[in-house]
Design an enzyme around this catalytic site. Structure first.
Site, PDB file in Angstrom:
ATOM      1  N   SER A  76      14.185 136.071  11.122  1.00 59.81           N
ATOM      2  CA  SER A  76      12.899 136.550  10.892  1.00 59.81           C
ATOM      3  C   SER A  76      12.169 135.301  10.616  1.00 59.81           C
ATOM      4  O   SER A  76      12.215 134.429  10.218  1.00 59.81           O
ATOM      5  CB  SER A  76      12.894 137.273   9.748  1.00 59.81           C
ATOM      6  OG  SER A  76      11.504 137.770   9.248  1.00 59.81           O
ATOM      7  N   GLY A 107      21.153 145.319   9.833  1.00 66.44           N
ATOM      8  CA  GLY A 107      20.240 144.534   9.078  1.00 66.44           C
ATOM      9  C   GLY A 107      20.962 144.601   7.673  1.00 66.44           C
ATOM     10  O   GLY A 107      21.736 143.725   7.011  1.00 66.44           O
ATOM     11  N   ARG A 108      20.817 145.715   7.062  1.00 65.66           N
ATOM     12  CA  ARG A 108      21.141 145.819   5.638  1.00 65.66           C
ATOM     13  C   ARG A 108      22.727 145.483   5.384  1.00 65.66           C
ATOM     14  O   ARG A 108      23.176 144.975   4.377  1.00 65.66           O
ATOM     15  CB  ARG A 108      20.845 147.210   4.883  1.00 65.66           C
ATOM     16  CG  ARG A 108      19.393 147.615   4.788  1.00 65.66           C
ATOM     17  CD  ARG A 108      18.925 149.040   4.258  1.00 65.66           C
ATOM     18  NE  ARG A 108      17.580 149.117   3.754  1.00 65.66           N
ATOM     19  CZ  ARG A 108      16.709 149.430   4.616  1.00 65.66           C
ATOM     20  NH1 ARG A 108      16.916 149.592   5.982  1.00 65.66           N
ATOM     21  NH2 ARG A 108      15.540 149.403   4.305  1.00 65.66           N
ATOM     22  N   TYR A 154       6.139 138.443  13.803  1.00 63.56           N
ATOM     23  CA  TYR A 154       4.984 139.675  13.880  1.00 63.56           C
ATOM     24  C   TYR A 154       3.734 139.158  14.556  1.00 63.56           C
ATOM     25  O   TYR A 154       3.569 137.870  14.812  1.00 63.56           O
ATOM     26  CB  TYR A 154       4.619 140.020  12.387  1.00 63.56           C
ATOM     27  CG  TYR A 154       6.009 140.657  11.503  1.00 63.56           C
ATOM     28  CD1 TYR A 154       6.574 141.774  11.835  1.00 63.56           C
ATOM     29  CD2 TYR A 154       6.490 139.617  10.594  1.00 63.56           C
ATOM     30  CE1 TYR A 154       7.726 142.186  11.204  1.00 63.56           C
ATOM     31  CE2 TYR A 154       7.657 140.046  10.214  1.00 63.56           C
ATOM     32  CZ  TYR A 154       8.165 141.466  10.201  1.00 63.56           C
ATOM     33  OH  TYR A 154       9.324 141.606   9.463  1.00 63.56           O
ATOM     34  N   GLN A 159      12.230 135.966  15.821  1.00 60.66           N
ATOM     35  CA  GLN A 159      11.298 136.980  15.782  1.00 60.66           C
ATOM     36  C   GLN A 159       9.927 136.839  14.924  1.00 60.66           C
ATOM     37  O   GLN A 159      10.088 135.584  14.169  1.00 60.66           O
ATOM     38  CB  GLN A 159      12.072 138.019  14.750  1.00 60.66           C
ATOM     39  CG  GLN A 159      11.338 139.392  14.576  1.00 60.66           C
ATOM     40  CD  GLN A 159      10.490 139.272  13.029  1.00 60.66           C
ATOM     41  OE1 GLN A 159      10.672 138.196  12.457  1.00 60.66           O
ATOM     42  NE2 GLN A 159       9.700 139.938  12.863  1.00 60.66           N
ATOM     43  N   ARG A 209       5.848 152.568  -2.803  1.00 61.27           N
ATOM     44  CA  ARG A 209       7.352 152.958  -3.223  1.00 61.27           C
ATOM     45  C   ARG A 209       7.485 153.866  -3.963  1.00 61.27           C
ATOM     46  O   ARG A 209       7.503 153.426  -5.327  1.00 61.27           O
ATOM     47  CB  ARG A 209       8.019 151.621  -3.452  1.00 61.27           C
ATOM     48  CG  ARG A 209       7.728 150.269  -2.298  1.00 61.27           C
ATOM     49  CD  ARG A 209       8.724 150.780  -1.379  1.00 61.27           C
ATOM     50  NE  ARG A 209       8.803 149.618  -0.334  1.00 61.27           N
ATOM     51  CZ  ARG A 209       7.849 149.074   0.565  1.00 61.27           C
ATOM     52  NH1 ARG A 209       6.947 150.127   0.666  1.00 61.27           N
ATOM     53  NH2 ARG A 209       7.873 148.150   1.177  1.00 61.27           N
ATOM     54  N   LYS A 243      10.108 144.980  19.745  1.00 64.09           N
ATOM     55  CA  LYS A 243      10.901 145.676  18.901  1.00 64.09           C
ATOM     56  C   LYS A 243       9.777 146.627  18.090  1.00 64.09           C
ATOM     57  O   LYS A 243       8.704 146.306  17.602  1.00 64.09           O
ATOM     58  CB  LYS A 243      11.376 144.759  17.599  1.00 64.09           C
ATOM     59  CG  LYS A 243      12.411 145.317  16.671  1.00 64.09           C
ATOM     60  CD  LYS A 243      13.111 144.340  15.767  1.00 64.09           C
ATOM     61  CE  LYS A 243      14.148 144.830  14.961  1.00 64.09           C
ATOM     62  NZ  LYS A 243      13.647 145.671  13.887  1.00 64.09           N
ATOM     63  N   THR A 277       8.128 142.016  16.519  1.00 59.32           N
ATOM     64  CA  THR A 277       8.235 143.089  16.008  1.00 59.32           C
ATOM     65  C   THR A 277       6.710 143.828  15.732  1.00 59.32           C
ATOM     66  O   THR A 277       5.713 143.201  15.205  1.00 59.32           O
ATOM     67  CB  THR A 277       8.819 142.918  14.430  1.00 59.32           C
ATOM     68  OG1 THR A 277      10.125 142.255  14.658  1.00 59.32           O
ATOM     69  CG2 THR A 277       9.064 144.213  13.791  1.00 59.32           C
ATOM     70  N   HIS A 328      11.773 150.112  11.811  1.00 61.38           N
ATOM     71  CA  HIS A 328      11.433 148.959  10.849  1.00 61.38           C
ATOM     72  C   HIS A 328      12.615 149.417   9.757  1.00 61.38           C
ATOM     73  O   HIS A 328      12.155 149.056   8.478  1.00 61.38           O
ATOM     74  CB  HIS A 328      10.238 148.887  10.449  1.00 61.38           C
ATOM     75  CG  HIS A 328       9.965 147.327  10.034  1.00 61.38           C
ATOM     76  ND1 HIS A 328       9.260 146.192  10.762  1.00 61.38           N
ATOM     77  CD2 HIS A 328      10.297 146.518   9.128  1.00 61.38           C
ATOM     78  CE1 HIS A 328       9.097 145.387  10.292  1.00 61.38           C
ATOM     79  NE2 HIS A 328       9.792 145.228   9.078  1.00 61.38           N
ATOM     80  N   ILE A 353      23.146 151.668  11.409  1.00 65.05           N
ATOM     81  CA  ILE A 353      24.294 151.353  11.455  1.00 65.05           C
ATOM     82  C   ILE A 353      25.046 151.067  10.248  1.00 65.05           C
ATOM     83  O   ILE A 353      24.973 149.852   9.524  1.00 65.05           O
ATOM     84  CB  ILE A 353      24.401 150.336  12.507  1.00 65.05           C
ATOM     85  CG1 ILE A 353      23.497 150.515  13.892  1.00 65.05           C
ATOM     86  CG2 ILE A 353      25.832 149.840  12.834  1.00 65.05           C
ATOM     87  CD1 ILE A 353      24.333 151.488  14.746  1.00 65.05           C
ATOM     88  N   ARG A 354      25.889 151.896   9.917  1.00 69.32           N
ATOM     89  CA  ARG A 354      26.963 151.713   8.721  1.00 69.32           C
ATOM     90  C   ARG A 354      28.401 151.564   9.030  1.00 69.32           C
ATOM     91  O   ARG A 354      29.107 151.137   8.386  1.00 69.32           O
ATOM     92  CB  ARG A 354      26.825 152.836   7.710  1.00 69.32           C
ATOM     93  CG  ARG A 354      25.421 152.793   7.021  1.00 69.32           C
ATOM     94  CD  ARG A 354      24.863 151.438   6.307  1.00 69.32           C
ATOM     95  NE  ARG A 354      23.680 151.769   5.819  1.00 69.32           N
ATOM     96  CZ  ARG A 354      22.435 151.400   6.322  1.00 69.32           C
ATOM     97  NH1 ARG A 354      22.517 150.690   7.472  1.00 69.32           N
ATOM     98  NH2 ARG A 354      21.294 151.501   5.829  1.00 69.32           N
ATOM     99  N   ASP A 404      17.953 149.746  16.693  1.00 70.74           N
ATOM    100  CA  ASP A 404      18.228 149.115  15.360  1.00 70.74           C
ATOM    101  C   ASP A 404      17.815 150.510  14.471  1.00 70.74           C
ATOM    102  O   ASP A 404      16.807 151.062  14.417  1.00 70.74           O
ATOM    103  CB  ASP A 404      17.025 148.127  15.107  1.00 70.74           C
ATOM    104  CG  ASP A 404      17.363 147.189  13.863  1.00 70.74           C
ATOM    105  OD1 ASP A 404      17.913 147.773  12.817  1.00 70.74           O
ATOM    106  OD2 ASP A 404      16.724 146.169  13.748  1.00 70.74           O
TER     107      ASP A 404
END
Length: 417
Positions: A110, A334-335, A132, A130, A167, A256, A158, A280, A314-315, A311
């Site tokens: 990133s 990612g995570r 923005y 990557q 949030r 992306k 991206t 994202h 995915i776990r 993307d």
């Protein structure tokens, strides 16, 4: 292999270990999503709606997981997704890059990451930088050229971000810098996590909140919110801007953030070498369908004109196989790798990649497929209405696969898609 102090068997266990080790604010930042987190949840839950059609005899004794992305061979159809502000471990993206290289796959870096592209590309020659759409056309081109000079093999642009900062469930703020006031406010959290603190003390450093890939090489890195503020003030790109960048840059460009078939076709028109179906990680418009729901219609729209990456959510290795069966060339993670790094540093990232590799191999065995290139949509049971919100009607082949009264195999997805 059973779990031990230095090994975990599942991505869920990596997440549990990360939660135990990380200060609360750092851990919650990894879970961040906009508003109620509806898209984040659907990214993961949608995979559970997809079933399998397994085989029981004449199964391949060995399976080939290798594939290519943008002409580069990787050991499995999975690569590292670029993620910014990696405060989970002092070595950050450099450790991730080394782990990815050791496992034979590509590293996405990133532009809002904590380590410069020069260091990351040295750790993994198959690095994709990557960014923005931050700054002028010339600024973005210069950023890409810097990546190329450092050895980056592709440029990821991206575009799925709408600057939503709400949030509803209390994701923590990201500080601009670690001054005395900030450190004092976070100290109660950090003191409760001595292993996290000890890791930084051993490396004689503090979490890095600057973004060196936005600034000039060798100069002090801009602060996160300095770069973010410039991004917010930059007008969003037009398709003409994207065509200009692709034409100017002597690197393959990945666009992306695609979720609509019409956007996928426009990306092909402007010359993108690949597109990534992504929302994202749930950090764009909350309520956007999970990425896997958008994948089939996007693949149908572009065929073999461009490589399609995936993307979102995915776990398990099996999730990657479902995405490849539905037309993705490879998936980005990612995570999951951040949880691995929090749990065990570089070795924890390798642990995550090895768990996912094993899951891919097991799914291929169960499906009777000798190679990831043999996967077809008929390997997956797609329920009616699964691809809702794609913008185009569901592909006929997938509708056939979803109909229990139909047993004729649909046309095979192109290996180039």
């Amino acid at each position: 292999m059973a779990s031990s102090t230095n090994w975990f068997e599942t991505i869920n266990e990596a997440q549990w270990r990360a939660k135990k080790r990380l200060p609360r604010s750092v851990y919650l930042a990894l879970l961040a999503a906009t508003e109620r987190g509806l898209t984040l949840s659907d990214n993961v839950a949608a995979f559970d709606e997809l079933g399998w059609r397994p085989r029981v005899a004449d199964l391949p004794a060995e399976r080939d997981l290798t594939t290519t992305v943008l002409g580069h061979e990787i050991s499995m159809p999975l690569l590292i997704s670029p993620v910014g502000v990696q405060a989970v471990h002092p070595e950050g993206e450099v450790a991730v890059a080394r782990a990815a290289a050791a496992e034979g796959t590509a590293m996405g870096l990133s532009s809002f990451g904590s380590k410069p592209v020069e260091e990351v590309a040295a750790a993994n020659p198959l690095t994709f930088l990557q960014t923005y759409w931050v700054g002028s056309r010339e600024d973005i081109l210069a950023r890409a050229e810097r990546g190329k000079a450092a050895g980056a093999k592709a440029f990821i642009l991206t575009l799925d971000w709408s600057f939503a900062s709400r949030r509803d469930w209390g994701s923590p703020p990201i500080p601009q810098q670690l001054d005395l006031k900030t450190m004092a406010s976070f100290a109660p959290e950090v003191i409760r996590k001595p292993r996290y603190l000890a890791t930084y003390l051993r490396h004689r450093t503090l979490p890095e909140l600057g973004v060196p890939n936005i600034g000039e090489p060798g100069q002090p890195a801009p602060g996160f919110f300095d770069a973010y503020g410039e991004w917010m003030q930059t007008p969003p790109p037009s398709w003409e801007d994207l065509a200009w960048l692709v034409d100017q840059l002597d690197l393959p460009v990945v666009i992306k953030g695609i979720s609509r078939p019409d956007d996928a076709r426009r990306a092909v028109d402007v010359g993108a070498a690949a597109i990534s179906v992504s929302n994202h990680g749930g950090n764009n418009l909350d309520g956007t369908p999970g990425s896997i729901r958008s994948l089939p219609a996007v693949v149908e729209a572009v065929g073999d004109q461009v490589e399609v990456l995936f993307d979102g959510g995915i776990r398990r290795g099996a999730d990657a196989v479902k995405a490849v069966a539905l037309g993705a060339r490879a998936v980005m993670v990612g995570r999951a790798y951040l949880w691995g790094m929090a749990a065990g540093g570089e070795q924890g990232v390798r642990n995550v990649l090895q768990v996912l590799r094993a899951g891919i191999d097991e799914a291929l065995l169960g499906l009777g497929r000798a190679s990831v290139h043999d996967l077809v949509p008929d390997d997956v049971i797609v329920p009616a209405g699964f691809t809702r919100g794609s913008g185009d009607p569901a592909p006929a082949a997938l509708a056939m696969a979803a109909d229990p009264a139909t047993r004729q195999a649909p046309a095979q997805a192109s290996p180039e898609g």
